[in-house]
Design an enzyme around this catalytic site. Structure first.
Site, PDB file in Angstrom:
ATOM      1  N   ARG A  37      10.002 -17.871  23.259  1.00 35.33           N
ATOM      2  CA  ARG A  37      10.053 -16.927  22.039  1.00 35.33           C
ATOM      3  C   ARG A  37       8.355 -16.902  21.510  1.00 35.33           C
ATOM      4  O   ARG A  37       8.143 -16.236  20.718  1.00 35.33           O
ATOM      5  CB  ARG A  37      10.776 -17.433  21.065  1.00 35.33           C
ATOM      6  CG  ARG A  37      12.268 -17.550  21.336  1.00 35.33           C
ATOM      7  CD  ARG A  37      13.077 -17.941  19.944  1.00 35.33           C
ATOM      8  NE  ARG A  37      14.449 -17.975  20.493  1.00 35.33           N
ATOM      9  CZ  ARG A  37      15.118 -19.214  21.191  1.00 35.33           C
ATOM     10  NH1 ARG A  37      14.278 -20.063  21.594  1.00 35.33           N
ATOM     11  NH2 ARG A  37      16.399 -18.824  21.348  1.00 35.33           N
ATOM     12  N   HIS A  67      11.305 -17.966  34.998  1.00 30.35           N
ATOM     13  CA  HIS A  67      11.546 -16.645  34.460  1.00 30.35           C
ATOM     14  C   HIS A  67      10.533 -16.232  33.296  1.00 30.35           C
ATOM     15  O   HIS A  67      10.326 -17.171  32.454  1.00 30.35           O
ATOM     16  CB  HIS A  67      13.075 -16.491  33.901  1.00 30.35           C
ATOM     17  CG  HIS A  67      13.542 -15.170  33.606  1.00 30.35           C
ATOM     18  ND1 HIS A  67      12.785 -14.186  32.645  1.00 30.35           N
ATOM     19  CD2 HIS A  67      14.749 -14.494  34.014  1.00 30.35           C
ATOM     20  CE1 HIS A  67      13.521 -13.119  32.773  1.00 30.35           C
ATOM     21  NE2 HIS A  67      14.694 -13.296  33.765  1.00 30.35           N
ATOM     22  N   TYR A  70      10.655 -12.913  27.673  1.00 28.40           N
ATOM     23  CA  TYR A  70      11.563 -11.583  27.433  1.00 28.40           C
ATOM     24  C   TYR A  70      10.641 -10.677  26.520  1.00 28.40           C
ATOM     25  O   TYR A  70      10.711  -9.502  26.225  1.00 28.40           O
ATOM     26  CB  TYR A  70      12.776 -11.600  26.611  1.00 28.40           C
ATOM     27  CG  TYR A  70      14.018 -12.460  27.838  1.00 28.40           C
ATOM     28  CD1 TYR A  70      13.978 -11.698  29.126  1.00 28.40           C
ATOM     29  CD2 TYR A  70      14.687 -13.190  27.424  1.00 28.40           C
ATOM     30  CE1 TYR A  70      14.929 -12.181  29.892  1.00 28.40           C
ATOM     31  CE2 TYR A  70      15.371 -14.111  28.275  1.00 28.40           C
ATOM     32  CZ  TYR A  70      15.746 -13.397  29.542  1.00 28.40           C
ATOM     33  OH  TYR A  70      16.693 -14.105  30.383  1.00 28.40           O
ATOM     34  N   GLU A 143      12.937  -7.765  38.527  1.00 25.32           N
ATOM     35  CA  GLU A 143      14.527  -7.886  38.478  1.00 25.32           C
ATOM     36  C   GLU A 143      15.110  -6.771  38.185  1.00 25.32           C
ATOM     37  O   GLU A 143      14.498  -5.770  37.437  1.00 25.32           O
ATOM     38  CB  GLU A 143      14.641  -8.846  37.366  1.00 25.32           C
ATOM     39  CG  GLU A 143      16.351  -9.267  37.212  1.00 25.32           C
ATOM     40  CD  GLU A 143      16.665 -10.220  36.254  1.00 25.32           C
ATOM     41  OE1 GLU A 143      17.820 -10.192  35.967  1.00 25.32           O
ATOM     42  OE2 GLU A 143      15.655 -10.854  35.707  1.00 25.32           O
ATOM     43  N   HIS A 214      20.823 -13.674  40.323  1.00 28.74           N
ATOM     44  CA  HIS A 214      21.362 -13.961  39.049  1.00 28.74           C
ATOM     45  C   HIS A 214      22.724 -13.786  39.313  1.00 28.74           C
ATOM     46  O   HIS A 214      23.140 -12.730  38.993  1.00 28.74           O
ATOM     47  CB  HIS A 214      20.657 -13.652  37.825  1.00 28.74           C
ATOM     48  CG  HIS A 214      19.311 -13.885  37.638  1.00 28.74           C
ATOM     49  ND1 HIS A 214      18.548 -13.309  36.785  1.00 28.74           N
ATOM     50  CD2 HIS A 214      18.495 -15.020  37.894  1.00 28.74           C
ATOM     51  CE1 HIS A 214      17.199 -13.877  36.615  1.00 28.74           C
ATOM     52  NE2 HIS A 214      17.260 -14.939  37.270  1.00 28.74           N
ATOM     53  N   HIS A 229      26.451 -10.959  29.543  1.00 29.79           N
ATOM     54  CA  HIS A 229      26.964 -11.559  30.631  1.00 29.79           C
ATOM     55  C   HIS A 229      28.178 -12.291  30.271  1.00 29.79           C
ATOM     56  O   HIS A 229      28.363 -12.924  28.843  1.00 29.79           O
ATOM     57  CB  HIS A 229      25.605 -12.717  30.924  1.00 29.79           C
ATOM     58  CG  HIS A 229      24.432 -12.045  31.430  1.00 29.79           C
ATOM     59  ND1 HIS A 229      23.320 -13.000  31.670  1.00 29.79           N
ATOM     60  CD2 HIS A 229      24.129 -11.009  31.593  1.00 29.79           C
ATOM     61  CE1 HIS A 229      22.487 -12.298  32.124  1.00 29.79           C
ATOM     62  NE2 HIS A 229      22.793 -10.983  32.102  1.00 29.79           N
TER      63      HIS A 229
END
Length: 304
Positions: A37, A67, A70, A143, A214, A229
């Protein structure tokens, strides 16, 4: 059998991901190398790095996949957003190199109204600049995405167009997210759809560059563009779709990583890993799955 694992928390330090993964029987793990974050992070301390390498060896968990945050959007047409994103991506790559992590999974980003082609070109330029400046050993794993809003990467052609425009295209590999692909319109629920999906992937991107998966079932329907998900076998993909994937001999050694919902005790991960391993063996029915989750609910008081 593929290597099964899950995304692990790094609370308490990056090396703690190995301890958590070992506790639930992971053979591979994914992690963030920093707080997801936040844009920035303090440099890794030598003792953190040494502990990471020690536990990597001790646990035998391999490969490790990182990863990216975001927050990062290297497709942004807004210079201030792009610069913060590029700087953050550089930090992530440096940390991956320091830790010896081979792949950094990255969402291509969002064009936010500039148009698909402009967005793809911006991503290609950004990744070229990244490798120009850094010479990193870590490879970026683009991805596939679900196609929400102005996000890029929901067609294999998008990823192909990025690489075609790059000078360092040979440094790019790919991550296949089952929920994202299904939500983007790639059908994994029938033999014909599954075959067509990976035929297209091989033709446009190359199965030899597909380095990790994933594994997430989908709350949304086929081509819904809904990135939601859920647990293996409980969504619209169903057990059949995952059985095809985990039994596919082309992916027998591939890292397959859960990003399904869970609480801190990781009980959900344990059950999803059990499901995946049972699917490889071919001895899991829909009734079995319902029974396992019914027992889970009784033992934890949580509804999947």
């Amino acid at each position: 059998m593929p290597k099964f694992g899950a995304h692990m928390s790094i609370s308490g330090g990056v090396a703690t991901a190995f301890e958590r993964g070992r506790d639930i029987g992971c053979e591979t793990i994914q992690l963030f190398t920093k707080n997801n974050r936040q844009w920035k992070a303090p440099p890794l301390k030598p003792d953190e790095v040494a502990r990471f390498h020690d536990l990597h060896t001790q646990t035998g968990i391999d490969p490790v996949v990182a990863h990216a945050s975001y927050l990062i959007n290297i497709a942004s047409p807004k210079e201030s957003v792009w610069q913060k994103s590029f700087d953050a991506l550089r930090i992530e790559m440096e940390r991956c190199d320091t830790l010896g992590i081979p792949w950094l999974v990255l969402h291509p980003g969002s064009h936010t109204g500039a148009g698909v082609e402009a967005g793809l070109a911006k991503v290609a330029h950004s990744l070229d600049r990244l490798y120009d400046e850094g010479g990193y050993q870590t490879a970026v794993a683009l991805e596939i995405t679900a196609g929400q809003g102005t996000n890029l990467g929901y067609e294999f052609e998008h990823l192909a167009r990025i690489v075609e425009q790059m000078r360092y295209g040979d440094r790019i590999v790919y991550c296949f997210d089952t929920c994202h692909a299904f939500a983007a319109g790639y059908d994994l629920t029938t033999d014909e759809g599954y075959q067509a999906t990976f035929d297209a992937f091989d033709r446009l991107l190359g199965l030899d560059r597909l380095v990790c998966f994933h594994l997430n079932d989908s709350k949304g329907d086929l081509a819904s563009n809904l990135d939601r998900h859920t647990h293996i076998g409980l969504g619209a993909i169903g057990l059949g779709g995952f059985a095809r994937l985990v039994r596919d001999p082309r992916f027998a050694d591939a890292p397959m990583i859960l990003e399904t919902p869970k609480e801190d005790d990781m009980a959900e991960d344990r059950l999803n890993l059990r499901v995946l391993r049972a699917l490889v063996e071919g001895d899991l029915s829909e009734d079995d799955l319902r029974d396992w989750w019914r027992t889970f609910e009784q033992e934890t008081g949580r509804t999947p």
